[in-house]
Every structure is written in structure tokens, then in C-alpha cells.
Design an enzyme around this catalytic site. Structure first.
Site, mmCIF file in Angstrom:
data_model
loop_
_atom_site.group_PDB
_atom_site.id
_atom_site.type_symbol
_atom_site.label_atom_id
_atom_site.label_comp_id
_atom_site.label_asym_id
_atom_site.label_seq_id
_atom_site.Cartn_x
_atom_site.Cartn_y
_atom_site.Cartn_z
ATOM 1 N N CYS A 172 0.834 -1.207 0.000
ATOM 2 C CA CYS A 172 0.000 0.000 0.000
ATOM 3 C C CYS A 172 0.868 1.256 0.000
ATOM 4 O O CYS A 172 0.590 2.213 -0.729
ATOM 5 C CB CYS A 172 -0.981 -0.009 1.173
ATOM 6 S SG CYS A 172 -0.241 -0.274 2.789
ATOM 7 N N ASN A 173 1.923 1.254 0.794
ATOM 8 C CA ASN A 173 2.847 2.396 0.772
ATOM 9 C C ASN A 173 3.574 2.475 -0.568
ATOM 10 O O ASN A 173 3.823 3.565 -1.096
ATOM 11 C CB ASN A 173 3.898 2.256 1.886
ATOM 12 C CG ASN A 173 3.283 2.219 3.267
ATOM 13 O OD1 ASN A 173 2.293 2.888 3.532
ATOM 14 N ND2 ASN A 173 3.850 1.415 4.155
#
EC number: 1.2.1.38
Lengths: 342, 342, 342, 342
Positions: free
Chosen positions: A149-150
Site C-alpha cells: 500500500c505504501n
């Protein structure tokens, strides 16, 4: 026609988010849900927010009849995922949400995850799932590896800048603020409400966060030379959302133009007017990404800020977007849900 | 065929929630948005979370051409609403979300709202909008008056018990916990994050909250005799959600059966197994209502707990459900969005 | 002269709160801290917020030399506490924060805690620690049993009303909202930030919460006849604070007068003017209790609302107040810290 | 002997924080409180958390008899402060918490605050209030200008590095996360709980935040040459706390050593072991500052992270520390309160 879907690892947050999305998806139907420790339970017991849906019981993976499944989402923990997928039928379409197939070179996997890859042959056929940059490959892929996600947030800011050649590749710094659901449903003291609310702190700082493996792989490939970035994630007292501040050296207007041009035709990427910056509260619960660019009083410095929902666009929404492509659907099918505000 | 929709008062939370719902509604299209003080602005400026939508600019109500509108949602402040609706075309379908047309007797309006009603003739044709109890009237109504959000929560718990005759009508107590969005986007010190988070307190306690007017009207009508309840709402540090605890005297199993039987065929009402109690986090962002019943160690006492989202089922979702009926659509159209969790 | 203090169970929230209070207490010095699983660690590792203090390392209880200890706070889990205290020197002053010595009759203990009491002889000498009601006994006690935090909140509202004979003893209802730190530092899914924030729900409802054992014991003793109350606690998304709404039948003004008169000379109890109600945010981090009373539109009904900090006045602050008395100090010593707001 | 204290602007957060600190300060007594719009009200009405204190009523500044005041804290809004202080007796000791006297050169004031300074003569005698760096001047000052809260956090990280000559002065970047109380008790939409909680966003980005004026002044003076830094503050959903990440180019161990050595004898500054990083939750409500340093996988890059409480050490605690010095007291008097956790 409805596509028959299995979700492996449906008792975690990303599994539940997939169920939430499929609940209003016109072309998908859930036929199997796995949750090993919770096999035999109804989803309504594990996630009462899904109580209104008519869902199959949780079962063990080995009890699922995959012959009647068109596509499986694999929302299992890292390391488990590669073992499970290795045992699935070789013609089953799979979207994996774990970290297991993100790094093309098994040696990189070992570097970042601390043990040898258990399914290097499968790795060879895996396509990296950042939809807007691998759309063609995803469309024809059998196995797609969802991004971190990052890692998604950082790439939405930086990839177009590398491609456009508008920034100094040796001085890229990402300071990222992440909501707590990114840590999953794990029982750790620092995820307790009493410890987390009313505070913020960095974690995995100093060049140690595993998503750096993805940044290295993707940025170096895009640049045609090694690129190493600095990256500090922070745990922030909000449930969903990533705000990635990317500090670069380059002309701010050129940075804005590169992003604006690159995302002009993308459904889910909204580049704000120059100088406007996004907030995580404006994308919560949705597949949309807001991107802002601003300059500084010091010439030649720019900041790109990306906001996305870690559970949706950063994970399960991205997975759904990729699954849509793999099934020949419009990639936005079932993903146009507006953010929830307030 | 798409129905053409106007939203009057689109710069508040309930107006924005209507836009959120219509964003994925297959049969409605927004043709006009009003916001008097913000006329001329784009919705994306007022609510950046709606940035991805192609929406008309905010305009003044007097600049809207209602001849091309099929139905107007009126999400204006109390007192303003009655004046605006009185000036709209008399054949325009209207769903009002304010308190202005909830009380059938204009004298009751004056009692609870402190001034005479400005449109008593319109009041006469208004239908009270608690869908599950006024469905037939709503289907043929021109003007529907949305209920108070707290009033909806309390009625979902109590009405079936009155109808079934299973509780003591003279000893009903509602202790309610409300999220802060129920107070709207108003600038008050006690709604600031620094003041509200990390604390909880009662407000409008002691028989003074205006939603008591609705309780009195509806419960007395259902019982065929005057019914007065005790009611204490609390402001709780969450954005969305109402948890209404209703303490009654009656047999707990009979109470559960009355609710279970009454809501068996309702799409949006989920009665939990006896002894299980709901949480607001499981209905957030949705039109669903969770209802639980439990007994006590003291025989003859029962507690009913109702959880709903004040902005959705308690306000804009309810309005949409009623609008669907008024337009001849299935009442659940566009409202099956699953809750957002976590 | 400084009193030498040991804290057993210093790695939990109530233990840490005791250290916080002693940090600015002019007459106490910490000479020993225990934390079995964390023995050998510095407190600054377990609780970085205490980093500025010069504290002894955590050690095992059996390694503490109690001959140089004047008073021990026992902040251990329920059931463990009675076993540990039974092995301590019989002349050591002890303030226990667990539930182990709260119920005078060992049979009651077995009823509410599900197993026989392991130290019934010690129980016989234990004094119940609700300071304002057992001050004389506490002053000369060797072993004081801290009350439950919810039990304290409920009693501050109800005891004076029983004593004054102003309410119906057969119809008392407590609806209580509790912050999450009351659940301790335990690793449970429902205490995770992602699960708890942005929601509220009841727990241990229906006459099952163990603090009912204390209510039964104390209210029946005060009334001279059996008294049973209804009690529903809720988990609320705040870290500290209890708001207890007590619904009674009786004259509201008489209820207010009974509380006002009873607490007029108490340092830590603030009775608000009639009609004003408290908020938990106004007592956070302090030993103060705010008490409000309001009537209802229905004659003869009153609501008392009590706000206190569960970790301070509900637990460690109360323990300190009792310890002050046992050591011959002014009971407010070190406890006049103002609440933290915002 | 007690010093007689006046607080001008006692109805805001920093004013209330001063009252909180003085509540347990052994050498100060409040003799006057001003709050223009709330003159005539009791502090308990404006801030119920101070209800237990015996405080003077709020009054208008012109009604205060300053002849019986030893020191005045001025917690008024920017721009108002300079006008008020200009009218106070010229021999009254004053600690100003506003921005009005922070910038030595009135031209700088005009640049950052957009209008000419109204009291340039007073500016000449004002001492900048960062205690650890201006202690001697503060001790003999009549007028001390409190620093910006963000400005304090950034300086604690950077000043010792400039003094030690261990970093590149042309590449300093501050990414700061601030709690909402820093914005004061102002009524703005973006400070509402519903808008702020569950989200994070940058503000005053791109070299526009006014605290840059302080950074420029102080860093350039310390370096003996112009120094310009990049600075992006963010609003984070917590009430108190600042986390300042400072990214520098220099040897990480040398950076750590410079900070460790500089703060070794400071009461309120805690430098963590190399590689450990602080969290805002560990300093909440206190005057302590936690400082951490970590390196990166890229050689020659370091990150310093500073955590402090914006209302306490960043504002009112700092003011108290300075007032202690001005009154000849130990600077830590009344400031050793431990942080509040959880």
C-alpha cells in the site's frame, strides 16, 4: 454473466474489504471464503458489518472445490501466500494481495523478507499489480501480485517524474503517514486504541521498511539505472488512509505537468490544480487517488503529496481493478463508490 | 430512464451524503445543486471528496429551473426549509430532510421549535418518512418529511413493541449515543476536535430534545393513548453512528420476538439473535439497521439496542429510500452499499 | 520524611499511573517495581513516557526485599493478586487495585468470579477502598481493596441517595460509558484502534458485569435491605474516562440536595449546579469527580451523571488517596493535579 | 513567598494551560485573569476542567490593577498582543506567548505577518524565549517572547547540529506533524471533529508558514550565514503533540553525538539511544522533549525526530519555565509533571 470468486484469507481486513466491494459488484459472486482458524464460522460472526449479505461459510482452503472458481483473491499473510498458491490449480486466475510475488528477483525477496522464496517458478509468471503502469500485462496475466500500500502511494508520485526526467534521481525523500488498518488485524500492544490514538510515531525508519524493495525494483527499472530513495513511514491515529509526501529536486511546474499529463485519462487518479494539496479524509473508502504538487520558497524544490486509502486502492480495490481486467471487464466495474465523508 | 434530481442545501453533510449515494445510483442524475452562500462554487471546492464526479455548480435556489426536475431533496436548515418548499412548484415531488414537516399538528411544531409554522397548508399533505411504517403513504406522497435521526433510531426499537403490546407504556427510557456529524457542519466550540475527541457528555437532557416531539406523536398514535418517554442523547467521539439503548419493562423474549417478526421481511433491518447486541461500527456508511435485545438478571426488564448511521439511514439514506418509492423504483435501489469497516 | 513504596505489577496501565502520580508526590519514593514477564527491563523501555524519572528496574516479586518497604501497591491481575498478597509480610501495608478483596463474603466472590477465594482469611481484614465512605476504617487498615472503576462511579451517584432515602430502591438503572484504558493493556481484537475508534457498543450487558457484585454489596448494606440495580457499560472511543448516567425515581431537587450536602466538604467531589451535567473531558488525568443532576419532563424522575477518570480516581488515584491515609498523610497529597484539557 | 500572576487571554487554550500548570506550582498565585469577550464569567464556566480551583473571575484588561502583579503572561492573539503590552506598566515583567515579539527585525515581522510592527521599541528589549539557548538573557529580561510551537520543535533538532558543524546547511528539510490544539480554540470548519478526525493533511506548505521567520532568524544567527530550510507542517488527528522529522545530510552518529552532548545537562530534553525514535504519546501534557536520531541505508543521511507537547513545552510550559527564571526561581519549578499516558 457472473464470475465465481473465492477469497482466501477472508477473516482479515483486506479479505473483508474484498467482500465489501463485491457486495455491490454487478459481475462477481462469492462462491468460497477461507479462514483457516475460523473455518466453520459464518462471516457475520467474524465481521458483523457484513451481516446483511448472503455469504458462504468460512472453510479451510483444502475443502474448497476450485473447479467451480473463476478467480481467487489470496489475502493471506506474507510467506503463507506462496505456499498456498503453489498448491492451487495452475490455470486458476489468482490475484495475490501479499508481498510474496512483488519482487521479480528471488534474491531481492530473500534480502527483504529474510528467507528464500518457496515458489520461484510462480514468481516468474507473476505480474506486478500497479494497474496504471502494467495494464496490458495484467489483462493477460494468470497471477498478479498486488503492490504494497505504501509502495503504491510512493509510485503514483514518483514514476511519472522519472519517466519524464524532471527530477534529480539521487535525492528523493518520502515521508509517509499511514492509518492503522495497514498493520492488519494483528494483536500488538502498539495497535491498541489506548496506545495509538492521540499520538503519532515513525516505524521501520532508516531504510528498513520492506516496501523499499518495491521502490528499488520499480524506480530502477523505470530509470534504467539504480535509484534509491529515503522512506520514513509513520503510524497515524486514523483507521484508513495514506498520505505520502514526496520531496524532490526539480522544477515544481514541470513536476506538476508530468503528473497531470500522465494521469489525464486515468479513472482513479485525480491531479489537483498546482498548489492544492490532498487530504486522506477525501479518499476514505474509495479507489480514488488524489495527487497534489507545490513548490517551495527555495527554487528547484517540489513536494508531491499523494492520498489514497490503504485498504482500498492500496490493496483490495487495486486487486479488484486487476481482477476486472483479468476477467475481461471494464477495470472500474464495482469500484466507483464515492469516498465516505465525514 | 434516469430521474432528474435537485438537491437544495448541498453544502451541508446531509446534502453531501445524498450526492455520495446518487454517485452510484443507477436511476438518478443530479441536475441542480443549491448552496446559497456558496453559489458559484464547484462541489469539488466545498467537498473535495466528491472531486471525481461530474456535478453541476452550486447555484442559488431561485436560479434553478425546476421544470426539468423530477424530485428535489431539501437538505436545508430547520425553519428555512418550510419557506423554501412553500415557493417550489406545487406538483414537484419533494423529500425534506429538515424538521419542518415532521409534526402533524402545527401546535406541536410551535411547542418544540418555538415559533409558528410558516406553511401549515403544506404540513397537511406531508407524510412522515419512516419508510418501514409509512410505505404505502410515501409511495403516493408528493411531500415526505424525513424523520429525525435519533427519532428514527428510537422508533425502530419501540414501535413494534407498542404494536405488539409487550411492554409497559409508562416506563420507557432511551439513553442514546450519537456521533458528531449529527450536529452538522456548524461552527461551535463543543464540536471542535480538541474539545470533542477523548470525551463524552449528554446534551439536551431532561426532556428537552426536539425529537421528543416525534416520539410523542408517533408512539401515542401507535398506542392509541398518550405515551411519554425519557430520552437522553450523548455526544460521542465518533463521526457517524447512533447507538440507542431502550430500556423497557416487559418479557425480553417477547420483546425480541416482536422485533424479529416485525422486521423479518425488511431489507434494511437486521434483528440479531437474542442476547447479541450491535455496534455502530458495523453499520457505518450504510442504510442498514442492527437491532439487538437482551434481558436482565431482574425479571421483566429488557434492553433493546439499535445501531444506525445518522447521516445515512437516519437522514439521507432514508430520504433516498423514500424518493425511490415516490419515483416508482425498488426502494433499495442504490442503497445496498455495504458498511465501511474498519 | 519519604515513605518507601513498592509497586507490584508496574507494567500495566494502573501500575504506570501510580508511577505518574508518585513522580510529583512529595512524600513517597519508589524503591521497588515488579513486572514478572518484564523483569530485568527498565521502566523507560516498557513505558517511554516515564523516561525522565530515575526508577528502579523491574524485578520479580520474589526478588524484592520487603523489609525496606513501607507500603506496597498491588496492581496485579485479578486472581493473581490474592496469591501474591498472601505471601507478603503480614505487617506490610498493602493497597490492592485488583478485584480480589472487594467482596466481603467469599461466597459472593465465587459467584461473580467463578472460583473459590484463595485467601479468605485476608479478606476478613480487607477494607473496601471507596475513600469518602470508608475513610476511618482505611486510616487504620493494613489491607485496602480498591473498588472497581465503574463501581466507584455508580456509588458516587447512588450511595448518598440511598442514605438520604430520596429514591425508589427498586428502580435504579445505570447506563455507563467507559474509556478503553479500563480494559487494560490486553491484546484483544476489539481493543485495536481500527476496531474501537469510530464506534461504540455495550459489553457485559444484561446483569452480567462483575462490578454488580460491588453494587449489590454496598447498596444493600447502605439500605439495610437487598438492592439490585440494572447496569449496562459501553466501550467508548476515548482512552480515559467514565460517564455514568444513573436514572432514578425520586424528586430531582431532593436528589441534587442529597448529593450536594453529602459532598460539600469533600476535596475531590464537585457537585455542579442543578441542571448542569458533566463531561469526561473535564476530569481526564485527575482525581476529581464531577456530579450533575437534572430532572425530566416526567415528574418524579431524575438523572444523576457522574464523570471520573477510570485510571486515576477510579483506580490508581483512589489507591494513592487511600495510601496517603494509611501513612498518616493528608489524603490529597500529590493528588491535586489539574485535569488535562484539551 | 508567592509571586502574584496575571494571565491576559485566559479563555484560550494556552491561557488555560497556564492555569493548569499554576494549579500545582508552589510559588505562583493567580491574582488576575482577563478574557475580554468573556469578562464577568467564572473560569469554571469557560473551562469546566478548572472547576476545582479558586480563581478570580475573568475581567477586562483595563480593569486589572497591575500594581499588585509581579508577572503577566500574555496569551492573546497575534497583533493584539503588541498593542496590549505597549499599554502595560513598563516595569512589569511580561512573558508573551504570541508571535508579536519573536522576530528581532521589525522588517521581518512585516514580511511574515503582513503589517508594520506597532511597538518596535518594545521589540528592542524582547528576549527570544527558547530557554535552553537564551537562559542568561531570559533571567534578566523584562519581556520574553515565547517561540512558536513548531519553531521550538525544529530548533531543538537543528540548533546543536549547526553549532557543531555536522550537517549540510543548504539541505535541511522539516516534515512536521502537529496536533490540533496548536490551531487554538478557533471556529473553523477544518477543525471540526467530523472534518479532522480520521484524516491528515499538510497546511501552510511550500515555504509559507510563519514559523519560517523564526527558523531563518535563529539558524542564520547560529550559523553566521543565511540558512533557509524547507518546512511542511501537517494537521494530525490528535489534540496535543508535535512530531518534527528533520532530514539532514551529515554523519548520523555525529548528529546523535552533537544532540546528546548539548542536552546532557538539560532537565527537559531527553536524547534517546541512537536508532530509537520518539512518539508524541510519551510527552503529552508535559514539559519534556524526546529527541531521537537514526541513519539511513544511504550513507551520509540522518533523520532527527523531536516530540514535544505544543501547548506545554511548545507554549505555556516554556512560558512558565521562562517566568521561573525571570522570578529567580529554579526553572523547573512546577514543571516536573509526568506525561499523561495513555
Amino acid at each position: 454473466m457472473e464470475h465465481k470468486i473465492a477469497i482466501l484469507g477472508a477473516s482479515g481486513y483486506t479479505g473483508a474489504e474484498l467482500v465489501r466491494l463485491i457486495a455491490t459488484h454487478p459481475k462477481m459472486r462469492i462462491v468460497a471464503l477461507s479462514g483457516d482458524r475460523k473455518a466453520g464460522m459464518a462471516m457475520a460472526e467474524v465481521f458483523p458489518f457484513l451481516r446483511h449479505l448472503d455469504l458462504p461459510q468460512l472453510q479451510k482452503i483444502e475443502d474448497i472445490d476450485f473447479s467451480r472458481v473463476d478467480l481467487a483473491f489470496c489475502a493471506l499473510p506474507h510467506a503463507t501466500s506462496q505456499e498456498v498458491i503453489a498448491r492451487l490449480p495452475r490455470d486458476l486466475k489468482v490475484v495475490d494481495l501479499s508481498a510474496d510475488f512483488r519482487l521479480r528477483d528471488p534474491a531481492d525477496y530473500e534480502t527483504w523478507y529474510g528467507k528464500p522464496h518457496a515458489a520461484p517458478d510462480l514468481q516468474a509468471e507473476a505480474v506486478y499489480g500497479l494497474t496504471e503502469f502494467y495494464r496490458a500485462e495484467i489483462r493477460s496475466a494468470r497471477l498478479v501480485a498486488g503492490t504494497g500500500c505504501n509502495a503504491a502511494a510512493g509510485q503514483y508520485a514518483i514514476r511519472p517524474l522519472i519517466e519524464a526526467g524532471v527530477i534529480d534521481l539521487d535525492d528523493i525523500l518520502i515521508d509517509l503517514k499511514a492509518g492503522v488498518s495497514g498493520a492488519g488485524r494483528s494483536l500488538k500492544e502498539n495497535l491498541l486504541h489506548a496506545e495509538l490514538s492521540e499520538g503519532t510515531h515513525p516505524y521501520s525508519a532508516g531504510g528498513k521498511h520492506r516496501h523499499l524493495g518495491e521502490f528499488d525494483q520499480e524506480f530502477s527499472r523505470a530509470a534504467g539505472r539504480p535509484v534509491r530513495v529515503q522512506f520514513t513511514p509513520h503510524l497515524t491515529p486514523m483507521n484508513r488512509g495514506i498520505l505520502a509526501n514526496v520531496y524532490v529536486k526539480g522544477d515544481p511546474r514541470a513536476v506538476h505537468k508530468a503528473l497531470f499529463d500522465r494521469y489525464l485519462t486515468e479513472t482513479f487518479l485525480e491531479v489537483l490544480p498546482f498548489g492544492a494539496l490532498p487530504s486522506t479524509r477525501d479518499i476514505r473508502g474509495s479507489n480514488f487517488v488524489h495527487v497534489g504538487v507545490i513548490g517551495d520558497r527555495i527554487p528547484g524544490r517540489a513536494m508531491v503529496v499523494v492520498a489514497l486509502d490503504n485498504l482500498c486502492k492500496g490493496s483490495s480495490g487495486q486487486a479488484m481493478q486487476n481482477a476486472n481486467l483479468m476477467l475481461g471487464l471494464d477495470e472500474a466495474t464495482g469500484l466507483m463508490l464515492a469516498p465516505l465523508f465525514p
